[in-house]
Structures are given as C-alpha cells and as structure tokens.
Write a protein that holds these residues in place. Structure first.
Motif, PDB file in Angstrom:
ATOM      1  N   VAL A  82      -0.052 -30.177  -8.475  1.00 21.79           N
ATOM      2  CA  VAL A  82      -0.834 -31.368  -8.840  1.00 21.79           C
ATOM      3  C   VAL A  82      -0.575 -31.720 -10.306  1.00 21.79           C
ATOM      4  CG1 VAL A  82      -3.169 -32.260  -9.208  1.00 21.79           C
ATOM      5  CG2 VAL A  82      -2.616 -31.038  -7.090  1.00 21.79           C
ATOM      6  N   GLY A  83      -0.518 -30.695 -11.156  1.00 23.62           N
ATOM      7  CA  GLY A  83      -0.237 -30.920 -12.567  1.00 23.62           C
ATOM      8  C   GLY A  83       1.129 -31.542 -12.784  1.00 23.62           C
ATOM      9  N   LEU A  84       2.109 -31.111 -12.002  1.00 20.82           N
ATOM     10  CA  LEU A  84       3.451 -31.679 -12.122  1.00 20.82           C
ATOM     11  C   LEU A  84       3.465 -33.149 -11.703  1.00 20.82           C
ATOM     12  CD1 LEU A  84       6.484 -31.677 -12.535  1.00 20.82           C
ATOM     13  CD2 LEU A  84       6.722 -30.738 -10.221  1.00 20.82           C
ATOM     14  N   VAL A  85       2.813 -33.475 -10.579  1.00 23.23           N
ATOM     15  CA  VAL A  85       2.784 -34.863 -10.111  1.00 23.23           C
ATOM     16  C   VAL A  85       2.144 -35.758 -11.175  1.00 23.23           C
ATOM     17  CG1 VAL A  85       1.823 -36.451  -8.389  1.00 23.23           C
ATOM     18  CG2 VAL A  85       2.816 -34.265  -7.665  1.00 23.23           C
ATOM     19  N   ARG A  86       1.045 -35.310 -11.746  1.00 19.41           N
ATOM     20  CA  ARG A  86       0.381 -36.096 -12.797  1.00 19.41           C
ATOM     21  C   ARG A  86       1.288 -36.268 -14.012  1.00 19.41           C
ATOM     22  NH1 ARG A  86      -5.468 -33.048 -12.289  1.00 19.41           N
ATOM     23  NH2 ARG A  86      -6.303 -34.321 -10.573  1.00 19.41           N
ATOM     24  N   HIS A  87       1.937 -35.188 -14.412  1.00 22.26           N
ATOM     25  CA  HIS A  87       2.830 -35.252 -15.564  1.00 22.26           C
ATOM     26  C   HIS A  87       4.000 -36.192 -15.295  1.00 22.26           C
ATOM     27  CE1 HIS A  87       5.281 -34.174 -18.959  1.00 22.26           C
ATOM     28  NE2 HIS A  87       6.211 -33.637 -18.196  1.00 22.26           N
ATOM     29  N   ALA A  88       4.585 -36.116 -14.099  1.00 22.76           N
ATOM     30  CA  ALA A  88       5.728 -36.959 -13.764  1.00 22.76           C
ATOM     31  C   ALA A  88       5.338 -38.435 -13.732  1.00 22.76           C
ATOM     32  CB  ALA A  88       6.316 -36.541 -12.410  1.00 22.76           C
ATOM     33  N   MET A  89       4.136 -38.728 -13.254  1.00 22.94           N
ATOM     34  CA  MET A  89       3.671 -40.119 -13.225  1.00 22.94           C
ATOM     35  C   MET A  89       3.462 -40.645 -14.643  1.00 22.94           C
ATOM     36  SD  MET A  89       1.031 -39.894  -9.999  1.00 22.94           S
ATOM     37  CE  MET A  89       0.414 -41.551 -10.224  1.00 22.94           C
ATOM     38  N   ALA A  90       2.867 -39.817 -15.508  1.00 22.63           N
ATOM     39  CA  ALA A  90       2.668 -40.220 -16.902  1.00 22.63           C
ATOM     40  C   ALA A  90       4.010 -40.383 -17.612  1.00 22.63           C
ATOM     41  CB  ALA A  90       1.812 -39.181 -17.623  1.00 22.63           C
ATOM     42  N   TYR A  91       4.957 -39.492 -17.308  1.00 23.88           N
ATOM     43  CA  TYR A  91       6.296 -39.550 -17.892  1.00 23.88           C
ATOM     44  C   TYR A  91       6.984 -40.852 -17.499  1.00 23.88           C
ATOM     45  CZ  TYR A  91      11.075 -37.924 -18.912  1.00 23.88           C
ATOM     46  OH  TYR A  91      12.356 -37.792 -19.392  1.00 23.88           O
ATOM     47  N   ALA A  92       6.904 -41.212 -16.210  1.00 22.17           N
ATOM     48  CA  ALA A  92       7.535 -42.437 -15.728  1.00 22.17           C
ATOM     49  C   ALA A  92       6.897 -43.670 -16.356  1.00 22.17           C
ATOM     50  CB  ALA A  92       7.445 -42.503 -14.206  1.00 22.17           C
ATOM     51  N   ALA A  93       5.562 -43.666 -16.469  1.00 18.67           N
ATOM     52  CA  ALA A  93       4.864 -44.814 -17.063  1.00 18.67           C
ATOM     53  C   ALA A  93       5.247 -44.979 -18.530  1.00 18.67           C
ATOM     54  CB  ALA A  93       3.353 -44.624 -16.933  1.00 18.67           C
ATOM     55  N   HIS A  94       5.347 -43.870 -19.242  1.00 17.34           N
ATOM     56  CA  HIS A  94       5.725 -43.922 -20.657  1.00 17.34           C
ATOM     57  C   HIS A  94       7.126 -44.500 -20.829  1.00 17.34           C
ATOM     58  CE1 HIS A  94       6.158 -42.734 -24.850  1.00 17.34           C
ATOM     59  NE2 HIS A  94       7.300 -42.160 -24.525  1.00 17.34           N
TER      60      HIS A  94
END
Length: 201
Positions: A182-194
C-alpha cells in the motif's frame, strides 16, 4: 443476484491491475514476501543451489539457503475490489540481472527488500531503479536476531533521497507486507503526480 451484475443492477467494476516488482539481494526474503501475501498459489522458479554455483553465488550470511530463484516469483493480491497488484519477484544473483529489464517493463514501482546484516547486497537494486526513474520503497526485512535500526539510519546508510519511503516489515507476515505494498502504491502515485507537474504543459 444476476451473474455478472451487482445487486443494484450495475455492471461490476473492472479492476485496475498494477505490476509491482520485488527486488533485493540474494536470500533477502523476496520469495517469502510474495508467498506471504499472494491470494493465489505463487508461481516459483526455484532451483537447488549446487556446488558448481558456489564460485558465483555468495551465500555468506544465508548459509542455510538451499534454493534460488532463477527467473521470477509471481503472485497476486487484491487490495480493493477495483485494485489488483501483480507481484514479480526478481532473481537476486548478479548472473540473472539481465532479466530485470524485461521484468521491469510496465511496472508501477518496486519494493527493494533489504537485510541490515548485508545492506550492501541491495545497492544494485536501489541503483537500478534510481537510474531508470522507477519509484520504489525500501522495506527492511526484520530477521530474527538481526539488530534493529531506525528507518532514518537505513536511509542514510543507503544514501536515499528524502522522498523514498523506508518501511520495516516481516516478510513472513501478510499484514506487514500488505502495508508495504500500500505504501508503494501511494508513493508511486505521488511520484507520478509530481513528475506530471514538473513537465511544462
């Protein structure tokens, strides 16, 4: 309930499927992690370690290990009704690293599993994902008898950027592993948005 439709008469939601890599050094627990969380029987490509492989397979610190992944591990977990993760565990030995390029194709991100007793074994995985701009989290597998270190100490030892999550887990236990994913999915989504914001429109 009508087959293929919900009780309210609406078609069921087609789940989003995401590809996740599980990487790290030899014997760090990648196969165990995939098996702990997978809702299907994991596909494993393990072979027995042989005397012929001793010159190239460093088993220092994992002397009790008798098998090794030669292609990949594969598992699946449904995080929500509309979100399914496909997990691909990468082989740990250097002689199988040529497979990483193919396995990483189309991946949302990666979990780099580390053992603090052999921290240097994960440097190659960290470097691989950094160079290819693939978002990743570092998951410290808390082995019995191993010294525990704060996440920030692990971050400094690996020279990670401040935005890379460092999480503690037991690769044998489903819930801690699920929290890492779950932490990875959240991080990847934030990374993509950035990165979308960083690209001029």
């Amino acid at each position: 309930m009508i087959f293929g439709r919900s009780e309210r008469g609406k078609s069921p939601v087609e789940p989003v499927t995401l590809k996740i890599l599980v990487a790290g050094g030899f014997g760090v627990g990648k196969t165990t992690l995939v098996g702990a969380v997978s809702e299907i029987r994991p596909l494993r490509t393990e072979e027995l370690l042989t005397e012929a492989g001793r010159p190239v397979d460093d088993i220092s610190g994992v002397e009790g290990k008798h098998t090794t992944t030669v292609a990949m591990d594969f598992g699946r977990i449904t995080l929500r009704e509309d979100l399914v993760l496909y997990l691909f565990g990468t082989p740990g030995q250097e002689r199988f690293w040529f497979m990483w390029d193919e396995l990483s194709e189309g991946a949302l991100g990666a979990v780099v599993l580390v053992d603090t007793r052999r921290l240097e074994d994960c440097f190659a995985a960290v470097d691989y994902f950094e160079r290819r701009s693939i978002p990743f989290v570092v998951a410290v597998n808390c082995f019995e008898g191993a010294a525990r270190y704060p996440a920030e100490s692990v971050r400094q030892a690996l020279d990670l950027d401040d935005d890379v999550p460092v999480l503690l887990c037991d690769a044998r236990e489903r819930e801690p592993v699920k929290e890492v994913l779950v932490g990875l999915v959240r991080h990847a989504m934030a990374y993509a948005a950035h990165h979308r914001q960083a690209v001029p429109g």
